[in-house]
Write a protein that holds these residues in place. Structure first.
Motif, short mmCIF file in Angstrom:
data_model
loop_
_atom_site.label_atom_id
_atom_site.label_comp_id
_atom_site.label_asym_id
_atom_site.label_seq_id
_atom_site.Cartn_x
_atom_site.Cartn_y
_atom_site.Cartn_z
N CYS A 98 -3.76 0.46 0.89
CA CYS A 98 -3.92 1.90 1.12
C CYS A 98 -3.31 2.28 2.46
O CYS A 98 -2.54 3.25 2.55
N ILE A 99 -3.63 1.52 3.50
CA ILE A 99 -3.10 1.81 4.83
C ILE A 99 -1.59 1.63 4.86
O ILE A 99 -0.86 2.43 5.45
N SER A 100 -1.11 0.61 4.18
CA SER A 100 0.33 0.34 4.19
C SER A 100 1.11 1.42 3.46
O SER A 100 2.24 1.76 3.85
N GLU A 101 0.54 1.97 2.39
CA GLU A 101 1.21 3.02 1.64
C GLU A 101 1.36 4.29 2.48
O GLU A 101 2.26 5.09 2.24
N ARG A 102 0.49 4.47 3.44
CA ARG A 102 0.58 5.63 4.33
C ARG A 102 1.53 5.37 5.51
O ARG A 102 1.86 6.29 6.25
N ASN A 103 1.95 4.12 5.67
CA ASN A 103 2.71 3.73 6.85
C ASN A 103 3.89 2.83 6.50
O ASN A 103 4.10 1.77 7.12
N THR A 104 4.68 3.27 5.53
CA THR A 104 5.92 2.57 5.13
C THR A 104 5.77 1.06 5.13
O THR A 104 6.54 0.34 5.76
N LYS A 105 4.75 0.59 4.39
CA LYS A 105 4.50 -0.84 4.23
C LYS A 105 4.29 -1.57 5.56
O LYS A 105 4.58 -2.76 5.68
N LEU A 106 3.78 -0.83 6.55
CA LEU A 106 3.49 -1.41 7.87
C LEU A 106 4.75 -1.95 8.54
O LEU A 106 4.70 -2.88 9.35
N SER A 107 5.89 -1.34 8.21
CA SER A 107 7.18 -1.85 8.69
C SER A 107 7.35 -1.74 10.20
O SER A 107 8.23 -2.39 10.77
N ASP A 108 6.53 -0.94 10.86
CA ASP A 108 6.61 -0.86 12.33
C ASP A 108 6.00 -2.08 13.00
O ASP A 108 6.22 -2.30 14.20
#
Length: 355
Positions: A127-137
């Motif tokens: 859920c968190i990753s979908e809001r944050n481009t797969k945690l790419s940062d």
């Protein structure tokens, strides 16, 4: 005797259907003093079989914060887990078999530490990753895959008793791991063995992912809470994605947050998880008394509503809210998680009884 759990662990077994039934928080509250069955052996079953996943009758959005996990069976959750991993470049028949094997090695009669929990922790990260481009940062695409696998397997073969209990009863696992993060080492060992058996990664990749998954699962040991938090804070203040150790510390913290994330959910979901973990706590106290070892009095709430409330309020205020505030400081679009904690703390303070 080393390697055996006390006989009191074998009484009054619930069945999977009972755990699955959609009950109210009041009904779970009424179960808070009930014992549950745990297998004497915590060894996994490593039978790897190809499976045909069945699409659930009740479809839900797996990217939402308040995923209705208790509305679904284990096969449903395996299907949803497969959907989360779709697009990660993994062999799909092998992936299906791996997820099925993982689900079957959670002890489904354990109230809290079962496959519903393992799936929920992974789904929260998703859920968190979908809001944050797969945690790419923060992490690489491959590390994201490893993190999800660690999350779904982070409590595999959990007995519903904590490390202190296994150490005090001289369980064979406490001896194997020298009384250090006993369960977490076991969970990591099991999921890594299953990943190896599945052959979804090359031997070269397996060698690379193993220490990552081991460390991230070890970070869920509450004995390491301060260490994990301090390392995260120190790292994120000067975060550099090109440094592997920085990425590792972020993953450690995120899994730790998600493992303690059930109180961020809407109160009907959060309060059910509370009753489940308190049922485990209460039963451990009984087992400690029966085994003649030191009793973990801090875990004893019984069905005293004041103690139940205080336990949840204190945990939110002192542990979970600071943890999630730390995550929200650096990860975007997740303010509703710490806000959910504040709302639930207020609900616990106001509640008189479950209706």
């Amino acid at each position: 005797m080393a390697g055996k759990l006390p006989d009191c662990l074998g009484i009054n077994a619930n069945n999977e259907e009972a755990i699955l039934s959609m009950k109210s928080t009041r009904e779970y509250y009424e179960d808070i003093m009930h014992p549950f069955k745990i297998r004497e052996s915590l060894a996994p079953s490593l039978e790897f079989c190809l499976v045909n996943l069945q699409k659930p009758c009740l479809i839900a959005d797996i990217s939402v914060k308040d995923f209705p996990v208790f509305s679904h069976t284990v096969p449903d959750l395996v299907y949803f887990a497969f959907e989360i991993f779709r697009g990660h470049g993994l062999d799909e028949p092998k992936l299906s078999a791996l997820l099925d094997m993982v689900s079957k090695n959670y002890f489904q009669t354990t109230p809290f530490h079962n496959f519903w929990h393992g799936f929920s922790v992974m789904q929260m990260i998703y859920c968190i990753s979908e809001r944050n481009t797969k945690l790419s940062d923060f992490i690489t695409d491959k590390e994201y895959t490893y993190l999800l696998l660690a999350a779904i397997g982070h409590d595999i073969c959990h007995p519903g008793m904590n490390n202190s209990f296994l150490i005090a009863t001289k369980h064979e696992l406490s001896i194997k791991y020298n009384n250090i993060s006993v369960l977490e080492n076991h969970h990591a060992s099991v999921i890594l063995e299953m990943i190896k058996i599945s052959e979804i990664f090359s031997s070269k990749t397996l060698k690379k992912l193993s220490p990552i998954i081991l460390e991230v699962i070890l970070s869920t040991d509450m004995a390491r809470h301060k260490q994990v938090c301090d390392e995260y804070i120190n790292t994120l203040e000067n975060f550099d994605k090109t440094i592997p150790n920085h990425r590792q510390k972020f993953m450690n913290y995120l899994l730790h947050c998600s493992d303690l994330g059930n109180q961020t959910l809407d109160f009907p979901l959060a309060s059910i998880w509370s009753m489940k973990v308190l049922q485990e706590f209460n039963y451990q106290v009984v087992c400690e008394e029966n085994a003649g070892i030191r009793v973990s009095e801090f875990m004893r709430t019984g069905n005293n509503m004041v103690k139940v409330k205080n336990s949840q309020i204190g945990f939110i205020e002192n542990i979970i809210l600071p943890l999630w505030n730390g995550l929200a400081k650096y990860v975007k679009n997740i303010d509703d998680f710490p806000e959910g904690l504040k709302k639930n703390k207020k609900r616990w303070e106001e509640i008189q009884e479950f209706k």
